[in-house]
Enzyme design. Structure first.
Site, PDB file in Angstrom:
ATOM      1  CD  GLU A 134     -35.593 -34.175   6.597  1.00 12.28           C
ATOM      2  OE1 GLU A 134     -36.339 -33.375   7.196  1.00 12.28           O
ATOM      3  OE2 GLU A 134     -35.631 -34.310   5.341  1.00 12.28           O
ATOM      4  CG  ASP A 136     -37.777 -34.805   9.699  1.00 14.02           C
ATOM      5  OD1 ASP A 136     -36.836 -34.012   9.566  1.00 14.02           O
ATOM      6  OD2 ASP A 136     -38.455 -35.217   8.742  1.00 14.02           O
ATOM      7  CD  GLU A 139     -40.764 -32.288   9.963  1.00 11.94           C
ATOM      8  OE1 GLU A 139     -40.636 -31.359   9.154  1.00 11.94           O
ATOM      9  OE2 GLU A 139     -41.057 -33.455   9.648  1.00 11.94           O
ATOM     10  CG  HIS A 150     -37.663 -38.543   5.846  1.00 15.23           C
ATOM     11  ND1 HIS A 150     -38.769 -38.605   5.020  1.00 15.23           N
ATOM     12  CD2 HIS A 150     -37.999 -37.715   6.861  1.00 15.23           C
ATOM     13  CE1 HIS A 150     -39.730 -37.846   5.520  1.00 15.23           C
ATOM     14  NE2 HIS A 150     -39.286 -37.293   6.632  1.00 15.23           N
TER      15      HIS A 150
END
Length: 460
Positions: A134, A136, A139, A150
């Site tokens: 992942e 990101d 956020e 990640h």
């Protein structure tokens, strides 16, 4: 259940509304709380992004998002067809195949099998999880923000049980036994010591009461698409001004010079904050880059957090007091973020994402120098895609739209060049200039030309 619904029902049921150049996600709509959407490439496939040696930018308005909410945009290493095949007869058309680095347990079906064993009705999660890498890129709420990489040991969506999931949600006992780096390496300006960079009001460098553009760049060691990922850079654009990312004031080594995510930054951060360096164990930026090579799906969501109240994003989380480096993630109170409170007092909270662009480094907003100044005239992706700026607009979507979120795709048609094929369903098409009806097949052909080669190859 998997169903097809109309564009109007997306707004009525899920609080998802088309706005010019993008879409708005409302937090509460009737009995529905939050939403998660995926970008489609065709009726049966998700759009796959490979962004090494590229940049991606979008405009966001999150001025109404309070502490405890998260208006997110990120990439997950989902299958392009949503895992269609075998027992999964639905596929991407109906929004299946989700996974993330937290090994999502809130899915009713994983790889075509019901996730009903030991289902927690109060917390809404099951015994199995779905794990994958992942990235990101965003956020945030109006009080705090972070971008996080990640990496995972697995190379595709992985159905997990027990330790390989990192345990059940809310439990930290087996967190570092997961196949994915659940913590990730994050860049949170507040956590890194700059408490005046991002927030509500003109006293902050990035004023979250006003819309702004977020730019992310993925830099390789040799400047090519095939190089190893070695750095992730971040810039902002607000009121026509390019804003360089904040500098860390608390990390060792290049103290005060860390403005981007690198291997050195991640190492220094983990050591300073006394965090487990699972990021390194899971392959670091290099392995994150490999996931990007394989292709990732764009996801947007708006959600609250029943497990941690989003303290990891905008408040305080970890072991130790507030004076310990890395504990404070934002200025929000420890008492904020209660889902029941948010769902009753902030029903109208919403986030708007629009004007998404991607292309070669510097293509979507202008190149940035060392001191944070623009070195060239900003160039949008639409400018480099021939007739993109004057492409016919999607006037209305009259057919039933699958839960795979063709709405997100249609919302972006008017102003961006990221759109793949439109959902293959009856669409009312109108010319932006004449309002005269046109054949939808011509619009699809134009859009596909914009994507697949009728323009600068670096622009899409």
């Amino acid at each position: 259940a998997l169903e097809g619904i109309s564009k109007e029902q997306y707004e009525q049921i899920y609080g998802v509304k088309h706005v010019f150049g993008g879409l708005e996600l409302r937090f509460v709509s009737g009995h529905n709380v939050g939403s998660r959407l995926y970008l489609m490439d065709s009726e049966h496939t998700y759009k796959m992004f490979r962004l090494k040696n590229r940049e991606f930018s979008f405009e966001v308005d999150l001025s109404s998002l309070p502490c405890g909410l998260n208006g997110a945009m990120y990439f997950a290493e989902m299958k392009h067809n949503g895992g269609h095949g075998g027992r999964n007869k639905a596929g991407a058309k109906y929004g299946t195949g989700y996974c993330d680095a937290q090994c999502a347990h809130d899915l009713k079906f994983i790889k075509g099998e019901a996730n009903t064993l030991h289902w927690n009705r109060r917390k809404q999660f099951g015994h199995k999880g779905s794990c994958c890498a992942e990235m990101d890129i965003w956020e945030a709420n109006s009080h705090g923000t972070a971008f996080t990489a990640h990496p995972c040991h697995v190379k595709a969506p992985y159905r997990c049980v027990g330790k390989k999931c990192g345990g059940l949600p809310g439990s930290s006992r087996h967190r570092y036994d997961s196949v994915c780096d659940m913590d990730g390496c994050d860049f949170n300006s507040f956590r890194l010591g700059n408490h005046t960079f991002y927030g509500r009001g003109s006293e902050y460098t990035v004023d979250t009461l006003k819309p702004f553009r977020v730019v992310t760049q993925w830099i390789t060691h040799n400047g090519t698409d095939h190089g190893d990922l070695v750095e992730i850079r971040r810039f902002y654009v607000q009121h026509g001004k390019v804003i360089a990312n904040s500098r860390s004031s608390i990390l060792p080594g290049k103290d005060g010079l860390h403005t981007s995510m690198t291997g050195e930054f991640c190492r220094a951060q983990k050591e300073t904050f006394e965090d487990e360096n699972d990021f390194k164990k899971k392959g670091g930026l290099k392995n994150m880059g490999r996931a990007m090579d394989r292709g990732m799906v764009l996801v947007v969501s708006l959600w609250d957090d029943s497990l941690t109240r989003m303290r990891w994003l905008d408040s305080m989380q970890g072991k130790g007091g507030a004076s310990k480096p890395g504990m404070r993630r934002g200025a929000c109170s420890l008492h904020s973020g209660d889902p029941e409170d948010l769902e009753s007092k902030h029903k109208q909270a919403h986030v708007i994402f629009k004007h998404i662009k991607f292309g070669s480094i510097g293509a979507t907003f202008g190149q940035i120098g060392v001191q944070g100044k623009a070195e060239s005239t900003p160039v949008s992706v639409a400018d480099t895609t021939a007739t993109a700026a004057s492409a016919p607009l999607l006037h209305s979507l009259t057919a039933r739209v699958p839960l795979g979120i063709c709405l997100f795709l249609s919302a972006m048609v008017a102003t961006t060049a990221i759109v793949g094929r439109l959902c293959r369903s009856p669409i009312a098409c109108h010319s932006a200039a004449t309002k005269a009806p046109q054949a939808c097949s011509e619009q699809r052909q134009l859009l596909m030309t914009m994507i697949t080669g009728g323009a600068d190859k670096d622009a899409a």
